[in-house]
Design an enzyme around this catalytic site. Structure first.
Site, mmCIF file in Angstrom:
data_model
loop_
_atom_site.group_PDB
_atom_site.id
_atom_site.type_symbol
_atom_site.label_atom_id
_atom_site.label_comp_id
_atom_site.label_asym_id
_atom_site.label_seq_id
_atom_site.Cartn_x
_atom_site.Cartn_y
_atom_site.Cartn_z
ATOM 1 N N CYS A 6 0.832 -1.200 0.000
ATOM 2 C CA CYS A 6 0.000 0.000 0.000
ATOM 3 C C CYS A 6 0.873 1.259 0.000
ATOM 4 O O CYS A 6 1.493 1.540 -1.017
ATOM 5 C CB CYS A 6 -0.996 -0.056 1.148
ATOM 6 N N HIS A 17 -3.658 -5.106 0.308
ATOM 7 C CA HIS A 17 -3.059 -5.634 1.542
ATOM 8 C C HIS A 17 -3.086 -7.158 1.542
ATOM 9 O O HIS A 17 -4.064 -7.748 2.028
ATOM 10 C CB HIS A 17 -3.851 -5.140 2.764
ATOM 11 N N GLU A 22 -1.538 -9.160 3.386
ATOM 12 C CA GLU A 22 -1.400 -9.739 4.732
ATOM 13 C C GLU A 22 -2.742 -10.161 5.341
ATOM 14 O O GLU A 22 -2.796 -11.080 6.148
ATOM 15 C CB GLU A 22 -0.665 -8.762 5.664
HETATM 16 N N1 GLN Z 1 -2.113 6.601 2.679
HETATM 17 C C1 GLN Z 1 -2.199 5.862 1.468
HETATM 18 C C2 GLN Z 1 -3.543 6.017 0.786
HETATM 19 O O1 GLN Z 1 -4.508 6.382 1.390
HETATM 20 C C3 GLN Z 1 -1.882 4.394 1.716
HETATM 21 C C4 GLN Z 1 -2.830 3.710 2.631
HETATM 22 C C5 GLN Z 1 -2.313 2.417 3.183
HETATM 23 O O2 GLN Z 1 -1.098 2.179 3.209
HETATM 24 N N2 GLN Z 1 -3.177 1.609 3.709
HETATM 25 O O3 GLN Z 1 -3.677 5.742 -0.378
#
Ligand code: GLN
Length: 541
Positions: free
Chosen positions: A384, A510, A512
């Site tokens: 992310c 994600h 994970e």
């Molecule tokens: N802050 C980033 C976004 O909103 C990544 C979010 C995250 O890592 N979950 O796109």
């Protein structure tokens, strides 16, 4: 058999952090391996509508389900143990209960009645518990009540349990998790705190059926008898839960204590099948007998509280077992890393993972980390925000776009390589407004990702607002950073990889959240495999 769904409540006494989530998940696992359909639910007594807006320092990681619910991290344990997806219905907070009661009140659904905790709040709590029983065909709904008995916040939940036990005496069971401390000065295990916490439950009208006693030392028969006698439970219903080497030992320990048998006996259920834990034991054997150690740096800004990265750490445990290696995580604070010291931090590591996150703190350290991993062929996994930082780093240092940034951090950058999705631009509320939950992704053949998954179409969970800006995609691909995973409908970039690097993968989703004991996540398995290769080649030198 949804007419006879059984409801098992798990309450906690004496202190917090006794591990209600792991006990609930372990019981669920034992019942599941006997062939029952089981789900676990967490009721959280705080006023936030969901943990999505909570700082990880407050409550650890926010876990995301397929249907896009932002939930308590215990749901991660439930999925990792059971390998069955959870949903919004599996995590309810006081905030959500009140929100729905107040919405009903505004719509006039209470027909002019005074709206009160009993019956309106407790009815809403019971509705949320029954949803899992009636709408699906679960044999067991295990409901974990957050907090400790006696907290003001959890009173309505305990009251709902009391009512349910009264309404369905044959279908409801209460398990109380408590602590038997050991006083080293006296050389004795002490039962008084447990007696008190059971008394407290009794004051609220709830007699627990089973006591699970957390302890650092084996409970003697005398202690078990004493607890049983003082707390009105059967002697075989005093279950010892001794400190374990790993959370994954707990189902085995609970099996030895016959926890599942006692639950079934109390609910009058006959089960011909014994728990079949072959797969689980196989995992444990691999997990406990690694052939190598790999050292992976986890770079993030919440590393002081390891629960902030719970699912990532567990995904490494699963992937380590799959590769028969021990994954040693070096927790690296992104704020401490800079151009001068990055080599010291990373040069001996076999891989680095740059973690998800929000906001600007620690971004520079993440970018320096990625530059070093890219230039020095260290296996890299960005998740992310970690993937977004890899994109930013590549723009700045390879594509000659010196001030490239994400518009999350620098709104008016000349090179907005990561920017806001169109549908996010008009949103002003923070709670529940991200791109959340499961989305499909199509993988490019021959990529690291395609090799890892062994299939072309995947689905992964999301939690973000910002995206790779496709205006720059052609430039990236020409220079060697390729999009190897795309959302087939929206064309959003889901995965980037670096050509010519041993293993450099950034994922906008994600992974994970979907790693379980039964199904370690393919990307984590492949990443750990690449790190293992590096570790072995170092050993050979
Ligand atoms: N802050 C980033 C976004 O909103 C990544 C979010 C995250 O890592 N979950 O796109």
């Amino acid at each position: 058999m949804n007419h006879s769904t059984k409801y098992v409540f798990v309450t906690g006494g004496v202190t917090s952090s006794l591990g209600k989530g792991i006990i609930s998940a372990s019981l669920a696992k034992l019942l599941q391996t006997r062939g029952f359909r089981v789900t676990i639910q967490k009721l959280d007594p705080y006023i936030n509508v969901d943990p999505g807006t909570l700082n990880p320092y407050e409550h650890g990681e926010c876990y995301v389900t397929d249907d896009g619910a932002e939930t308590d991290l215990d749901l991660g344990h439930y999925e990792r143990f059971l390998n069955v997806p959870t949903s919004q219905a599996n995590n309810i907070t006081t905030g959500r209960i009140y929100q729905s009661v107040i919405n009903k009140e505004r719509k006039g659904e209470y027909l002019g009645k005074t709206v009160q905790i009993i019956p309106h709040i407790t009815d809403e709590i019971k509705r949320c518990i029954h949803i899992l029983g009636s709408k699906s065909d679960f044999d067991f709904v295990i409901t974990e009540i957050g907090g400790t008995v006696g907290d003001i916040e959890s009173l309505p939940y305990i009251e709902a349990v009391r009512q349910m036990k009264w309404e369905k005496p044959n279908d409801v069971l209460v398990v109380h998790l408590t602590l038997i401390p050991y006083l080293s000065a006296a050389g004795e295990l002490k039962t008084k705190p447990t007696q008190h916490s059971v008394k407290q439950l009794l004051e609220f009208g709830v007699q627990p059926d089973i006591l699970v006693c957390r302890t650092e030392h084996e409970l003697t028969p005398a202690v078990r008898t004493k607890v049983a006698r003082f707390c009105n439970v059967a002697a075989n219903a005093v279950i010892q839960s001794i400190d374990a080497e790993t959370i994954y030992d707990v189902p085995i320990l609970m099996l030895e204590e016959k926890f599942d048998e006692v639950v079934l006996e109390k609910l009058g259920i006959k089960s011909k099948k014994k728990p079949d834990l072959k797969k689980w034991i196989n995992f444990l054997e691999r997990y406990k007998n690694p052939n190598h150690t790999v050292r992976i740096g986890l770079v993030g800004k919440y590393v002081e509280l390891k629960d902030s990265y719970k699912s990532i750490a567990e995904a490494f445990n699963h992937a380590g077992a799959a590769n028969e290696v021990k994954v040693e995580i070096e927790w690296l604070h992104s704020e401490n890393i800079n151009e001068r010291n990055v080599a010291d931090y990373l040069k001996d590591l076999d891989g680095v993972l740059v973690a998800p996150g929000f906001g600007s703190r620690g971004i520079d350290g993440k970018i320096e980390t990625i530059k070093f991993a890219r230039e020095n062929n260290i296996p890299f996994f960005g998740i992310c925000l970690g993937m977004q930082c890899a994109v930013i780093e590549f723009a700045r240092n390879v594509l000659n776009m010196p001030e490239a940034h994400s518009t999350e951090i620098k709104e008016y950058t000349p090179y907005p390589v990561i920017s806001l999705m169109a549908e996010q631009k008009s949103i002003t509320n923070l709670g529940g407004t991200m791109r959340l939950g499961s989305y499909p992704c199509k993988l490019k053949k021959e990529s690291h990702a395609a090799k890892a998954y062994g299939q072309e179409m995947i689905e992964e969970r999301h939690r973000h607002r910002f995206e790779f800006n496709n205006d720059y995609l052609a430039q990236y691909e020409a220079a060697g950073m390729v999009a190897t995973g795309m959302n087939p409908e929206s064309n959003l970039v889901e995965i980037v990889e670096l050509k010519g690097h041993p293993w450099f993968v950034g994922a906008q989703f994600h992974p994970e959240y979907k790693s379980t004991v039964d199904k370690p996540h393919p990307l984590f398995v492949a990443f750990v495999k690449a790190a293992k290769k590096k570790a072995i080649s170092k050993e050979a030198k």
